[in-house]
Write a protein that holds these residues in place. Structure first.
Motif, PDB file in Angstrom:
ATOM      1  N   TYR A  71       0.855  -1.182   0.000  1.00 17.17           N
ATOM      2  CA  TYR A  71       0.000   0.000   0.000  1.00 17.17           C
ATOM      3  C   TYR A  71       0.890   1.231   0.000  1.00 17.17           C
ATOM      4  CZ  TYR A  71      -3.932  -2.993   1.276  1.00 17.17           C
ATOM      5  OH  TYR A  71      -4.910  -3.953   1.285  1.00 17.17           O
ATOM      6  N   ALA A  72       0.520   2.214  -0.798  1.00 10.41           N
ATOM      7  CA  ALA A  72       1.270   3.472  -0.847  1.00 10.41           C
ATOM      8  C   ALA A  72       0.487   4.548  -0.102  1.00 10.41           C
ATOM      9  CB  ALA A  72       1.494   3.900  -2.292  1.00 10.41           C
ATOM     10  N   ALA A  73       1.190   5.250   0.744  1.00 10.52           N
ATOM     11  CA  ALA A  73       0.636   6.417   1.424  1.00 10.52           C
ATOM     12  C   ALA A  73       1.642   7.536   1.238  1.00 10.52           C
ATOM     13  CB  ALA A  73       0.404   6.122   2.903  1.00 10.52           C
ATOM     14  N   LEU A  74       1.308   8.702   1.733  1.00  9.45           N
ATOM     15  CA  LEU A  74       2.175   9.857   1.565  1.00  9.45           C
ATOM     16  C   LEU A  74       3.577   9.568   2.093  1.00  9.45           C
ATOM     17  CD1 LEU A  74       2.078  12.801   0.598  1.00  9.45           C
ATOM     18  CD2 LEU A  74       1.526  13.446   2.928  1.00  9.45           C
ATOM     19  N   GLU A  75       4.565   9.486   1.210  1.00  9.85           N
ATOM     20  CA  GLU A  75       5.987   9.336   1.532  1.00  9.85           C
ATOM     21  C   GLU A  75       6.376   8.009   2.162  1.00  9.85           C
ATOM     22  OE1 GLU A  75       6.838  12.695   3.969  1.00  9.85           O
ATOM     23  OE2 GLU A  75       6.344  14.124   2.405  1.00  9.85           O
ATOM     24  N   VAL A  76       5.479   7.026   2.224  1.00 14.28           N
ATOM     25  CA  VAL A  76       5.832   5.708   2.762  1.00 14.28           C
ATOM     26  C   VAL A  76       5.097   4.609   2.000  1.00 14.28           C
ATOM     27  CG1 VAL A  76       6.335   6.455   5.126  1.00 14.28           C
ATOM     28  CG2 VAL A  76       4.031   5.759   4.527  1.00 14.28           C
ATOM     29  N   LEU A  77       5.675   3.414   2.067  1.00 15.94           N
ATOM     30  CA  LEU A  77       5.012   2.209   1.581  1.00 15.94           C
ATOM     31  C   LEU A  77       4.734   1.331   2.784  1.00 15.94           C
ATOM     32  CD1 LEU A  77       7.148   1.270  -1.559  1.00 15.94           C
ATOM     33  CD2 LEU A  77       4.941   2.436  -1.505  1.00 15.94           C
ATOM     34  N   LEU A  78       3.587   0.710   2.790  1.00 15.51           N
ATOM     35  CA  LEU A  78       3.196  -0.214   3.845  1.00 15.51           C
ATOM     36  C   LEU A  78       3.128  -1.590   3.210  1.00 15.51           C
ATOM     37  CD1 LEU A  78       2.175  -0.803   6.698  1.00 15.51           C
ATOM     38  CD2 LEU A  78      -0.087  -0.092   5.953  1.00 15.51           C
ATOM     39  N   THR A  79       4.029  -2.485   3.608  1.00 15.84           N
ATOM     40  CA  THR A  79       4.074  -3.834   3.068  1.00 15.84           C
ATOM     41  C   THR A  79       3.427  -4.781   4.057  1.00 15.84           C
ATOM     42  OG1 THR A  79       6.152  -3.321   1.965  1.00 15.84           O
ATOM     43  CG2 THR A  79       5.606  -5.642   2.202  1.00 15.84           C
ATOM     44  N   LEU A  80       2.452  -5.555   3.589  1.00 13.42           N
ATOM     45  CA  LEU A  80       1.757  -6.529   4.424  1.00 13.42           C
ATOM     46  C   LEU A  80       1.915  -7.915   3.830  1.00 13.42           C
ATOM     47  CD1 LEU A  80      -1.688  -4.769   5.024  1.00 13.42           C
ATOM     48  CD2 LEU A  80       0.338  -4.695   6.478  1.00 13.42           C
ATOM     49  N   THR A  81       2.212  -8.876   4.672  1.00 12.03           N
ATOM     50  CA  THR A  81       2.175 -10.273   4.286  1.00 12.03           C
ATOM     51  C   THR A  81       1.027 -10.902   5.053  1.00 12.03           C
ATOM     52  OG1 THR A  81       4.556 -10.304   3.939  1.00 12.03           O
ATOM     53  CG2 THR A  81       3.471 -12.439   4.175  1.00 12.03           C
ATOM     54  N   VAL A  82       0.103 -11.507   4.327  1.00 14.85           N
ATOM     55  CA  VAL A  82      -1.082 -12.101   4.925  1.00 14.85           C
ATOM     56  C   VAL A  82      -0.971 -13.606   4.767  1.00 14.85           C
ATOM     57  CG1 VAL A  82      -3.591 -12.207   4.828  1.00 14.85           C
ATOM     58  CG2 VAL A  82      -2.432 -10.059   4.334  1.00 14.85           C
ATOM     59  N   ARG A  83      -1.040 -14.326   5.893  1.00 12.25           N
ATOM     60  CA  ARG A  83      -0.918 -15.785   5.885  1.00 12.25           C
ATOM     61  C   ARG A  83      -2.089 -16.419   6.603  1.00 12.25           C
ATOM     62  NH1 ARG A  83       5.314 -15.955   7.810  1.00 12.25           N
ATOM     63  NH2 ARG A  83       6.209 -15.108   5.912  1.00 12.25           N
ATOM     64  N   ARG A  84      -2.571 -17.508   6.055  1.00  8.84           N
ATOM     65  CA  ARG A  84      -3.629 -18.273   6.711  1.00  8.84           C
ATOM     66  C   ARG A  84      -2.969 -19.254   7.667  1.00  8.84           C
ATOM     67  NH1 ARG A  84      -8.058 -22.301   3.979  1.00  8.84           N
ATOM     68  NH2 ARG A  84      -9.101 -22.770   5.937  1.00  8.84           N
ATOM     69  N   THR A  85      -3.482 -19.304   8.892  1.00  6.45           N
ATOM     70  CA  THR A  85      -2.965 -20.288   9.845  1.00  6.45           C
ATOM     71  C   THR A  85      -3.678 -21.609   9.596  1.00  6.45           C
ATOM     72  OG1 THR A  85      -4.563 -19.598  11.510  1.00  6.45           O
ATOM     73  CG2 THR A  85      -2.408 -18.559  11.596  1.00  6.45           C
ATOM     74  N   LYS A  86      -3.061 -22.702   9.967  1.00  8.25           N
ATOM     75  CA  LYS A  86      -3.561 -24.030   9.625  1.00  8.25           C
ATOM     76  C   LYS A  86      -4.438 -24.667  10.696  1.00  8.25           C
ATOM     77  CE  LYS A  86      -1.219 -24.219   5.794  1.00  8.25           C
ATOM     78  NZ  LYS A  86      -1.858 -24.054   4.536  1.00  8.25           N
TER      79      LYS A  86
END
Length: 153
Positions: free
Chosen positions: A60-75
């Motif tokens: 995700y891009a916001a003003l002057e920063v990037l927000l990186t998300l890793t989404v994982r399903r738990t088992k």
């Protein structure tokens, strides 16, 4: 003169005058013009990365920063999700904005706080499927993802 005499003799008026004196002596505290104001910015989803090793990576891009998300399903048992995130500069370098707090909310009443390590990486565990609002707080920004969909693909 009648009013002055009344005030001098009236216990209630004397109490009121004492309260007014205290109020007059108390300095007004005004916010400093140098105190930082937190700016609210919305993070916008960028095109997906070509390489996804484990889980889904969202940027995700916001003003002057990037927000990186890793989404994982738990088992375990009922499907639940873990979200791991971090702020970066647009060039991929670590953000100059320290992460103070991260909160996921599915309703206005229910919020789930993230664990944040010393490097600013945050983790929110055991989220049930649903649509979440994710807010990342830095000293001068609230970075908001209005709709983070987990599960229900």
């Amino acid at each position: 003169m009648i009013v002055h005499r009344h005030v001098e003799d009236c216990r209630f008026c004397q109490e009121e005058l004492a309260l007014l004196r205290v109020m007059d002596e108390t300095p007004l505290i005004e916010p400093s013009p140098f105190e930082p104001v937190r700016q609210v910015v919305e993070a916008i989803l960028q095109p997906a990365l070509a390489l996804q090793l484990r889980g889904q990576t969202l940027i995700y891009a916001a003003l002057e920063v990037l927000l990186t998300l890793t989404v994982r399903r738990t088992k375990q048992g009922v499907p639940q999700w873990t979200v791991i995130g971090e702020l970066k500069m647009p060039d991929g370098a670590p953000s100059d904005q320290p992460v103070e707090q991260v909160v996921a909310s599915i309703t206005n009443e229910q919020t789930i706080p993230a664990d944040i390590d010393e490097d600013g990486v945050f983790v929110i565990r055991d989220l049930p499927p649903g649509t979440y609002r994710l807010t990342v707080y830095t000293p001068d920004k609230e970075i908001v993802i209005r709709s983070l969909q987990l599960g229900n693909d």
